[in-house]
Design an enzyme around this catalytic site. Structure first.
Site, PDB file in Angstrom:
ATOM      1  N   THR A 182      30.550  40.022  74.355  1.00  0.00           N
ATOM      2  CA  THR A 182      29.136  39.850  74.020  1.00  0.00           C
ATOM      3  C   THR A 182      28.449  39.140  75.190  1.00  0.00           C
ATOM      4  OG1 THR A 182      27.610  39.076  72.300  1.00  0.00           O
ATOM      5  CG2 THR A 182      29.485  37.650  72.760  1.00  0.00           C
ATOM      6  N   ASN A 183      27.280  38.555  74.970  1.00  0.00           N
ATOM      7  CA  ASN A 183      26.604  37.829  76.048  1.00  0.00           C
ATOM      8  C   ASN A 183      25.941  36.580  75.476  1.00  0.00           C
ATOM      9  OD1 ASN A 183      23.777  38.514  75.242  1.00  0.00           O
ATOM     10  ND2 ASN A 183      24.556  40.576  75.592  1.00  0.00           N
ATOM     11  N   ARG A 184      25.271  35.817  76.308  1.00  0.00           N
ATOM     12  CA  ARG A 184      24.804  34.479  75.915  1.00  0.00           C
ATOM     13  C   ARG A 184      23.448  34.458  75.217  1.00  0.00           C
ATOM     14  NH1 ARG A 184      24.585  30.914  80.822  1.00  0.00           N
ATOM     15  NH2 ARG A 184      23.747  29.459  79.284  1.00  0.00           N
TER      16      ARG A 184
ATOM     17  N   ALA B  45      19.368  41.418  74.335  1.00  0.00           N
ATOM     18  CA  ALA B  45      20.218  41.546  75.528  1.00  0.00           C
ATOM     19  C   ALA B  45      21.308  42.550  75.162  1.00  0.00           C
ATOM     20  CB  ALA B  45      20.809  40.197  75.887  1.00  0.00           C
TER      21      ALA B  45
END
Ligand code: CTP
Length: 400
Positions: A211-213, A279
């Site tokens: 995943t991402n932040r 995102a």
């Protein structure tokens, strides 16, 4: 949470004798931290549960309970109802609801309610589930609604007497979101707005993922602001720790980019304004394992490209539809943003500098540059709710 539309307003809290009265103390405490003017009215019975001194200390405000506390020409119910921009009755007992709904005015709270002539009035029924379901109570709530009161429905859950059902005092943030709604301009009424937010999640096996932040905060604040200004908002969100804004009519949780693509494409057909603030992960796992991978397995993750949802929406874009993207950049911001603006057929793009630690991602603040064709608009560092409001003002002035 930030509530810009409550700032500098005169807010009157009417407290009746529900057991949830201690939660109204927290409401007053939250309001005290904002830049606004506060006063409290308590019924005589409310003082059996909590002293007026608590409200006065926690709210740093005057607390009134007698209709006869006349000072010179200052008559409490007419002065307080005139003074207030917003009147919130919380908690509201079955008794106070019955009295206000039929116009009885035999104490300061009910007299003020009858003298309050503005539309900005909220009532928060809170009681035992059988009382809440009682036909007379429901009939009285319908009368209040017809008389212009906004009713915040109680929540379902554990009640003070140990029963479980509908009747719980709602989250104070929910009350404040509705309060803002009553005070805010409605320049996006009847507009359908579709917003994506948060990260996407691509599974490796049943327990692991990439995943991402992204925290989702910017997208949620845009959704909150649009809904406050009257828009019919659909919020499509990857997994976040945030609570969906109460005024958002349609909240759709998703996980992967493919899930998000399906929902965004479906809802885009009917939307006037679309904002991709999510995102979206650019890649997904090609060799997803249905069984948990063991640590001794030789592990090579194969990736394949995810669809570019925004680009797809740009290709499908209808006439008069407004399509807005975000660009997360660490360098060459202007060049990359303008390239995305053109290639994805957007009307405008908002650039975040994701290399800065003090803004973006988990932060409550952001600083962005908005690019549309031939125009640049810089927004100084501010709370994401304020950034959202300024972006939406810009959208209104430029496209609506
Ligand atoms: N976006 C999208 N689908 C993707 C990737 C991005 O819809 N698969 C959207 C984002 O929601 C954002 C915009 O495209 O509104 C730009 O995303 P960004 O991550 O900045 O750029 P990318 O298009 O992914 O390009 P790059 O990673 O090369 O910068």
């Amino acid at each position: 949470m930030k509530y810009p539309y409550l700032e500098n307003k005169n807010i009157l809290i009417g407290v009746s004798s529900g057991i949830a009265i201690y939660k109204a103390v927290d409401l007053v405490s939250k309001l005290r931290k904002m830049n606004l003017n506060l006063k409290v009215i308590m019924t005589k019975n409310a003082k059996n549960w909590v002293s007026d001194q608590i409200f006065s200390a926690v709210g740093n405000c005057d607390v009134y309970y007698s209709s006869f506390d006349v000072k010179g020409g200052w008559i409490p119910h007419t002065e307080l109802s005139n003074w207030a921009d917003l009147f919130i009755v919380a908690p509201a007992t079955a008794n106070i609801i019955a009295k206000i709904s039929c116009g009885i005015s035999n104490d300061l709270l009910t007299s003020t309610a009858i003298a309050f002539a503005k539309e900005s009035k909220l009532i928060v029924p809170t009681m035992n589930v059988r009382m809440y379901e009682n036909k007379a109570l429901q009939r009285n709530l319908k009368i209040l609604e017809a008389d212009g009161w906004t009713i915040i429905e109680p929540e379902v859950g554990h009640l003070a007497d140990g029963e479980i059902g509908k009747g719980r005092y709602p989250d104070n943030d929910r009350i404040l979101e509705y309060a803002e709604y009553l005070l805010c301009k409605k320049d996006f009424l009847n507009k359908k707005v579709l917003i994506s937010a948060g990260p996407t999640v691509e599974k490796i096996d049943p327990v692991r993922y990439i995943t991402n932040r992204s925290s989702g905060k910017m997208g949620y604040e845009l959704a909150r602001e649009f809904a406050c200004r009257g828009a019919d908002v659909t919020l499509v969100s990857g997994p976040t720790n945030l609570t969906a804004p109460s005024l958002v009519k349609n909240f759709i949780p998703v996980e992967s980019a493919i899930d998000m693509e399906k929902v965004m494409v479906t809802y885009s057909e009917n939307s006037d304004i679309i904002i991709m603030s999510a995102a979206v992960g650019d890649f997904r796992i090609k060799n997803f394992s249905a069984q948990k991978l063991k640590k001794d397995d030789v592990l090579v993750l194969e990736l394949e490209k995810n669809p570019d949802i925004l680009k797809e929406l740009g290709e499908k874009k209808r006439e008069n539809q407004i399509l807005i993207g975000f660009a997360a950049e660490t360098q060459n911001h202007e060049e990359y943003a303008k390239k995305k603006l053109k290639e994805k057929k957007l009307d405008m793009i908002i650039v975040n500098d994701v290399s800065r630690k003090d803004i973006g991602f988990e932060s409550d603040e952001n600083e962005v540059i908005v690019y549309s064709y031939g125009e640049e608009y810089r927004l100084e560092k501010n709370h994401k709710r304020i950034i959202a409001a300024l972006i939406i003002d810009y959208v209104y002035n430029k496209f609506c």
